[in-house]
Design a protein around this motif. Structure first.
Motif, PDB file in Angstrom:
ATOM      1  N   ARG A  20       0.929  -0.872  -0.039  1.00 26.51           N
ATOM      2  CA  ARG A  20      -0.344  -0.162   0.171  1.00 26.51           C
ATOM      3  C   ARG A  20       1.304   1.681  -0.503  1.00 26.51           C
ATOM      4  O   ARG A  20       0.596   2.254  -0.800  1.00 26.51           O
ATOM      5  N   SER A  21       1.595   1.186   0.889  1.00 25.30           N
ATOM      6  CA  SER A  21       3.318   2.429   0.694  1.00 25.30           C
ATOM      7  C   SER A  21       3.582   2.485  -0.336  1.00 25.30           C
ATOM      8  O   SER A  21       3.273   3.917  -1.398  1.00 25.30           O
ATOM      9  N   LEU A  22       3.934   1.647  -1.186  1.00 26.28           N
ATOM     10  CA  LEU A  22       4.633   1.603  -2.794  1.00 26.28           C
ATOM     11  C   LEU A  22       3.688   2.312  -3.414  1.00 26.28           C
ATOM     12  O   LEU A  22       3.601   3.107  -4.385  1.00 26.28           O
ATOM     13  N   ASN A  23       2.010   1.659  -3.141  1.00 24.16           N
ATOM     14  CA  ASN A  23       1.047   1.835  -4.870  1.00 24.16           C
ATOM     15  C   ASN A  23       0.556   4.066  -4.091  1.00 24.16           C
ATOM     16  O   ASN A  23       0.731   4.476  -5.422  1.00 24.16           O
TER      17      ASN A  23
ATOM     18  N   THR B 257       3.232   5.919  -2.956  1.00 21.79           N
ATOM     19  CA  THR B 257       4.308   6.497  -2.900  1.00 21.79           C
ATOM     20  C   THR B 257       4.484   6.471  -4.805  1.00 21.79           C
ATOM     21  O   THR B 257       5.037   7.808  -4.944  1.00 21.79           O
ATOM     22  N   LEU B 258       4.207   5.576  -5.603  1.00 26.45           N
ATOM     23  CA  LEU B 258       4.620   5.661  -7.226  1.00 26.45           C
ATOM     24  C   LEU B 258       3.018   5.110  -8.096  1.00 26.45           C
ATOM     25  O   LEU B 258       3.537   6.460  -8.974  1.00 26.45           O
ATOM     26  N   GLY B 259       2.717   5.677  -6.914  1.00 29.52           N
ATOM     27  CA  GLY B 259       0.781   5.507  -8.083  1.00 29.52           C
ATOM     28  C   GLY B 259       0.085   4.585  -8.309  1.00 29.52           C
ATOM     29  O   GLY B 259       0.963   3.701  -8.407  1.00 29.52           O
ATOM     30  N   HIS B 260      -0.494   4.896  -8.734  1.00 32.12           N
ATOM     31  CA  HIS B 260      -1.699   3.251  -8.768  1.00 32.12           C
ATOM     32  C   HIS B 260      -1.506   2.827 -10.030  1.00 32.12           C
ATOM     33  O   HIS B 260      -1.422   1.607 -10.054  1.00 32.12           O
TER      34      HIS B 260
ATOM     35  N   ARG C 238      -5.764 -14.376  -8.685  1.00 29.50           N
ATOM     36  CA  ARG C 238      -5.401 -13.129  -7.964  1.00 29.50           C
ATOM     37  C   ARG C 238      -6.513 -13.240  -7.064  1.00 29.50           C
ATOM     38  O   ARG C 238      -7.546 -13.255  -7.515  1.00 29.50           O
ATOM     39  N   MET C 239      -6.569 -12.780  -5.967  1.00 25.66           N
ATOM     40  CA  MET C 239      -7.822 -13.110  -4.245  1.00 25.66           C
ATOM     41  C   MET C 239      -8.355 -11.323  -4.655  1.00 25.66           C
ATOM     42  O   MET C 239      -9.075 -11.044  -4.755  1.00 25.66           O
ATOM     43  N   GLY C 240      -7.209 -10.660  -5.335  1.00 27.65           N
ATOM     44  CA  GLY C 240      -7.715  -8.977  -4.897  1.00 27.65           C
ATOM     45  C   GLY C 240      -6.726  -8.712  -4.245  1.00 27.65           C
ATOM     46  O   GLY C 240      -6.295  -8.486  -3.460  1.00 27.65           O
ATOM     47  N   GLY C 241      -6.603  -7.222  -4.944  1.00 23.89           N
ATOM     48  CA  GLY C 241      -5.398  -6.262  -3.982  1.00 23.89           C
ATOM     49  C   GLY C 241      -4.039  -6.418  -4.307  1.00 23.89           C
ATOM     50  O   GLY C 241      -4.282  -6.623  -5.777  1.00 23.89           O
ATOM     51  N   ASP C 242      -3.158  -7.138  -4.058  1.00 22.44           N
ATOM     52  CA  ASP C 242      -2.374  -7.415  -3.722  1.00 22.44           C
ATOM     53  C   ASP C 242      -2.142  -9.087  -3.309  1.00 22.44           C
ATOM     54  O   ASP C 242      -1.426  -9.077  -2.993  1.00 22.44           O
TER      55      ASP C 242
ATOM     56  N   LEU D 101       3.534  -3.234 -11.448  1.00 24.03           N
ATOM     57  CA  LEU D 101       4.106  -4.183 -10.436  1.00 24.03           C
ATOM     58  C   LEU D 101       3.179  -5.209 -10.779  1.00 24.03           C
ATOM     59  O   LEU D 101       4.105  -5.592 -10.163  1.00 24.03           O
ATOM     60  N   LEU D 102       1.811  -5.378 -10.074  1.00 23.72           N
ATOM     61  CA  LEU D 102       1.151  -6.666  -9.824  1.00 23.72           C
ATOM     62  C   LEU D 102       1.422  -7.501 -10.917  1.00 23.72           C
ATOM     63  O   LEU D 102       1.445  -8.337 -10.900  1.00 23.72           O
ATOM     64  N   VAL D 103       1.300  -6.862 -12.355  1.00 18.95           N
ATOM     65  CA  VAL D 103       0.901  -7.222 -13.257  1.00 18.95           C
ATOM     66  C   VAL D 103       2.579  -8.462 -13.050  1.00 18.95           C
ATOM     67  O   VAL D 103       2.546  -9.428 -13.527  1.00 18.95           O
TER      68      VAL D 103
END
Length: 596
Positions: free
Chosen positions: A114-117, A119-122, A173-177, A128-130
């Motif tokens: 969440r902090s990375l998201n 900081t870097l933007g959605h 992927r269950m959702g989110g991270d 990153l998730l991909v």
């Protein structure tokens, strides 16, 4: 070794299967038109091309339904199967299992994503998730890069499976991270844990994103059918429980343990009974004294006790931990504060001026408005703030030290005392410890109870005392149960002790009687000699008792000496009794009248 993963449950039929299915749909949809087509062919054959329109509509409808079904089972960002697809695959694997067949599930969650998201933007977070999804898919498909520890670990697990193994791993992927890995046929929790650690190692490889080199950490929970769960939903939920425990304990990977699960039937019933007990006042507070080495009572600690109707006593660790994990903790803390402050008000009415310490959870301190709630209890009972002390643990330093420090500073501004409890058992930062507005440090009983037999524990206690005093803190040792520990703590400069040697935790009525006896500070020998009681050792007390008779007689005038002479023997006997009291093992001079 090539292991197809992921898309099987979501991929539309292809090849021969797809052609057969399409032909079946066309035949089923066109069946009502066949008699009409025969008549048109016989009498008006030039109209036959018009029948292509409904057939095209049927094909288009089939494709839309196929794509819609695929979308319902696919994560739109990573193109991996989603939660519903994973559940369907798990249900199929469980339904098809034979004797001895098992299904394993690994649930992965990225730490601090969440902090990375933020900081870097959605957009960068989505990329990153991909990338993470591709890594997991590639790791299970081919075991990772050639020669890597990931490939060797995963391949070792699959190599140990029976020859008839036909399971196909699935990454979802269950959702989110959160990501999940379904491994049909793998039922050994240790093997699953090995795979989970290998996957976490694969995710920990550096990732370059927008010119930044990122290193990710992850936590994983492992669960197995039928050992841990009997259906797909329970399998997923209990893997989530294990993952949450791994995150809280920072242990990377955890297997499911029923003792950690707050949603077992027993714990659900326990939680319901606890809610009712708070409403009816069944939960009680007992008070354990803290005393200085001269016998002065410096305070009491409020400890929870609960006897469940028809079930007996429940361990405080069990129901307090349940309250914290279920969201009931704020209510429990308010209950304890109300009872403790109310008891303080009663004692003050009786002329007993003592301080009471209450344990609070890190979640309480981080909860907005906590300081105002504490102040409200004090104002309602007209108790001065300095009569209340709050005990916090080192865990608070790890969660949100800045926010915690602000709340504690506000409480200190009101005049509430602060104590750092269980010191030495957590992960303290000395910088953060220095910044917290605490006035007392409590050394955990795990060190105190073994310090006589273990020099290492004694060294920890000694260093803790020196550190605390250098920071201007008073030191309280918990778990004091014998005289030798008492004496060693006194020599180390500990300010006060708490434990069974002093007193067990007492109900409010017994604590009141105990305080009536022990509220005066000096010990019997010190009252007779008038000696200072700041830090008088046992040897000093004995020497004072020995000197008392010889010290009295020379100063008595010879005129009144005959009149006083008959009185001296009882005084000397009292001194000798006090001396014997001090020498007696397991006793302290002020402890004779403590409630049993």
């Amino acid at each position: 070794m090539d292991r197809t993963t992921g898309g099987a449950p979501t991929r539309p039929p292809q090849g021969v299967a797809g052609a057969v299915l399409l032909l079946g749909v066309l035949l089923a949809g066109a069946a009502p038109l066949i008699p009409l087509a025969v008549l048109v062919y016989r009498y008006e054959p030039e109209l036959l091309p018009l029948f292509a329109v409904p057939l095209a509509v049927l094909v288009a409808a089939w494709r839309i339904a196929r794509d819609r079904a695929r979308d319902q089972l696919t994560d739109p960002l990573t193109d991996l199967p989603n939660r519903q697809a994973l559940l369907l695959a798990a249900q199929e694997a469980i339904a098809e299992h034979a004797e001895g067949y098992s299904v394993g599930l690994i649930l992965l969650d990225l730490d601090c994503f969440r902090s990375l998201n933020d900081t870097l933007g959605h957009t960068a977070g989505d990329r990153l998730l991909v990338h993470i999804a591709r890594r997991l898919h590639r790791a299970l498909r081919s075991g990772g890069a050639v020669g890597s520890a990931t490939r060797e670990s995963i391949d070792d697990v699959f190599a140990g499976l029976p020859r008839h193994y036909r399971g196909r791993p699935m990454v979802a992927r269950m959702g989110g991270d959160e990501f999940a890995v379904l491994l049909p046929g793998i039922g050994c929790p240790d093997s699953l844990e090995k795979v989970a650690k290998a996957l976490i190692a694969e995710l920990a490889a550096p990732i370059r994103l927008d010119g930044l080199l990122l290193v990710l950490e992850a936590s994983a929970g492992v669960c197995v059918f039928p050992q841990h769960a009997q259906d797909a939903e329970s399998l997923l939920r209990r893997a989530d429980v294990a993952m949450g425990h791994a995150q809280r304990g920072r242990t990377s990977v955890e297997q499911y343990d029923e003792a950690q699960d707050a949603d077992t039937p027993y714990r659900i019933g326990l939680l319901g009974d606890l809610r009712r007990a708070l409403e009816t006042g069944e939960v009680q507070l007992h008070y354990q004294p803290k005393v200085a080495f001269d016998g002065r009572v410096v305070g009491l600690e409020a400890l929870l006790r609960w006897e469940r109707p028809g079930q007996g006593k429940v361990s405080p660790d069990e129901f307090v931990g349940l309250a914290e994990s279920s969201g009931l903790m704020p209510r429990l803390t308010d209950y304890v504060l109300e009872a403790a402050v109310g008891q303080l008000a009663h004692w003050r009415e009786l002329g007993l001026q003592v301080q009471v310490a209450v344990n609070v959870s890190p979640r309480d301190v981080l909860n907005p408005g906590f300081a105002q709630r504490v102040a409200g209890h004090l104002v309602r009972h007209q108790v001065p703030a300095h009569a209340l002390q709050l005990e916090i643990t080192e865990r608070l330093l790890l969660d949100d030290s800045r926010r915690a420090a602000d709340t504690l500073a506000e409480l200190r501004g009101y005049g509430v005392g602060m104590s750092l409890d269980d010191f030495g058992t957590g992960h303290s930062s000395l910088v953060r410890l220095r910044s917290l507005p605490v006035g007392e440090l409590k050394i955990d009983r795990s060190f105190v109870s073994r310090m006589v037999a273990d020099d290492h524990d004694a060294a920890v206690v000694r260093c803790s005392v020196e550190l605390a005093h250098s920071l201007g803190l008073t030191v309280v040792a918990e778990g004091v149960e014998d005289d030798e520990t008492w004496e060693r703590l006194n020599c180390m400069g500990v300010d006060a002790v708490q434990g069974w040697l002093v007193s067990a935790a007492l109900p409010a009525e017994q604590a009141t009687a105990w305080l009536r006896v022990h509220r005066t500070g000096p010990s019997p020998v010190e009252r007779l000699t008038g000696a200072s009681a700041d830090r008088l050792s046992a040897a000093d007390r004995l020497s004072a008792a020995d000197r008392l008779p010889s010290a009295i007689q020379p100063v008595l005038p010879s005129v009144i000496q005959p009149a006083i002479q008959p009185v001296l023997p009882p005084v000397i006997q009292a001194v000798q009794a006090a001396r014997a009291e001090i020498q007696a093992p397991g006793q302290q001079s002020w402890a004779q009248t403590r409630p049993q």
